[in-house]
Design a protein around this motif. Structure first.
Motif, short mmCIF file in Angstrom:
data_model
loop_
_atom_site.label_atom_id
_atom_site.label_comp_id
_atom_site.label_asym_id
_atom_site.label_seq_id
_atom_site.Cartn_x
_atom_site.Cartn_y
_atom_site.Cartn_z
N SER A 100 0.82 -1.21 0.00
CA SER A 100 0.00 0.00 0.00
C SER A 100 0.85 1.26 0.00
O SER A 100 0.34 2.35 -0.28
CB SER A 100 -0.94 0.01 1.21
N LEU A 101 2.15 1.12 0.29
CA LEU A 101 3.03 2.28 0.28
C LEU A 101 3.47 2.68 -1.13
O LEU A 101 3.93 3.80 -1.34
CB LEU A 101 4.28 2.00 1.13
N VAL A 102 3.33 1.76 -2.07
CA VAL A 102 3.78 2.03 -3.44
C VAL A 102 2.98 3.18 -4.03
O VAL A 102 1.74 3.21 -3.93
CB VAL A 102 3.63 0.77 -4.31
N SER A 103 3.69 4.13 -4.65
CA SER A 103 3.00 5.26 -5.27
C SER A 103 3.87 5.86 -6.35
O SER A 103 5.10 5.68 -6.36
CB SER A 103 2.65 6.33 -4.22
N THR A 104 3.22 6.56 -7.25
CA THR A 104 3.91 7.28 -8.32
C THR A 104 3.22 8.61 -8.52
O THR A 104 1.99 8.68 -8.61
CB THR A 104 3.88 6.48 -9.64
#
Length: 326
Positions: free
Chosen positions: A71-75
């Motif tokens: 859930s920490l993955v972001s762009t």
């Protein structure tokens, strides 16, 4: 453990744009090792993403001993967050190296999961890196937050030599302030040493190796908040501390040759043994410390604990309240 890896190409999505001077902005890879601190690690990540560096930043969160939180993955434009599992030796050193080897930037930065960067931190360090064509490693001062009491720790200089690090731990050069050129780190200084007991003092070992090549460039402003207290690593693991200090003496023999550095190190060993109730060893190391530098105050503290006049918890609490460790 520390063999040089194959170079990792910069991802096209992270390619640096040209700055006002026609030179490409740095691509920064911030490595955040974490374990069981879900709230703190999110604060650390946001403090990195919020930096005013005009170039790309990737945050590499390395989970040690726990399942990576996807859930920490972001762009977002110019900013990415990736998560990995520690693929190397369990512990802080292996986690850092996992992130370094996966980094796609030309500059590596560290941030521990219970710390956070303050505004302007990254820009100040990259400016310092660019101002000196020979610079490889840049640190800043820090603010220690111990149970809500905040203390700034400054170095009083803009460069730190190998000799300074031998004579004094220079604790204000905290790992969460580290910014280093990736090629220098991987090819010349070397990765974080994974043979240190429980990764204790891996940051000082890295500083010593870096400063042996070139002085550490230092921005003497407290631009990182460092959390001390119950959440800190190695809060009361005195046996591990002692083993790590013996490791450092073996791998950096110049410490023992320096009067101040030897006394500092020996007195810390004395305090560690005193905290464990090992009075004979505490007295032995205290004597060695006193012979090298009678003015080293930690020797007195070790003797007070060894003779049970004060408890080690009281000493550590008083020092931490002042933003200083044993």
């Amino acid at each position: 453990m520390n063999a040089a890896p194959l170079p990792v190409p910069i991802d096209p999505d992270l390619s640096a744009e040209r700055g006002a001077n026609g030179q490409p902005d740095h691509v920064v890879s911030a490595v955040v090792p974490t374990r069981d601190r879900p709230i703190m690690v999110r604060r650390a990540i946001e403090s990195i993403l919020a930096q005013d560096h005009p170039g790309p930043i990737e945050v590499i969160v390395v989970f040690d001993g726990t399942e990576p939180d996807q859930s920490l993955v972001s762009t977002r434009p110019g900013r990415t967050v990736r998560v990995l599992g520690n693929a190397r030796t369990p512990g802080l050193a292996g986690g850092r190296n996992t992130g370094i080897l996966a980094a796609r930037g030309n500059v590596i930065a560290f941030c521990d999961d219970d710390d956070h960067w303050l505004p302007g931190k990254l820009r100040a360090q990259l400016d310092a890196l660019d101002d000196d064509p020979h610079a490889e490693f840049v640190t800043t001062a820090m603010t220690v937050d111990y149970d809500g009491r905040r203390t700034d720790r400054l170095a009083g200089c803009d460069q730190v030599s190998h000799q300074q690090l031998i004579s004094s731990r220079m604790a204000m050069l905290h790992s969460s302030t580290f910014v280093v050129r990736r090629d220098a780190l991987v090819d010349d200084i070397g990765l974080v040493d994974e043979t240190l007991p429980r990764s204790m003092a891996e940051d000082w070992d890295l500083l010593l190796r870096a400063a042996r090549r070139r002085p550490i460039v230092h921005v003497d402003r407290p631009l990182v908040d460092v959390t001390w207290g119950a959440t800190s690593y190695f809060a009361d693991q005195w046996q591990i501390r002692n083993e790590a200090r013996l490791w450092l003496l073996e791998h950096h023999p110049e410490i023992s040759r320096d009067e101040r550095g030897a006394a500092l190190h020996f007195s810390k060993l004395a305090f560690g043994h005193a905290a464990l109730g090992q009075r004979r060893e505490a007295m032995r190391w205290s004597a060695r410390a006193f012979r090298r530098n009678p003015r080293e105050p930690r020797t007195v503290l070790a003797l007070l604990v060894a003779t049970r006049l004060v408890r080690w918890e009281f000493v550590v609490r008083m020092l931490n309240t002042r933003g200083r460790g044993i």
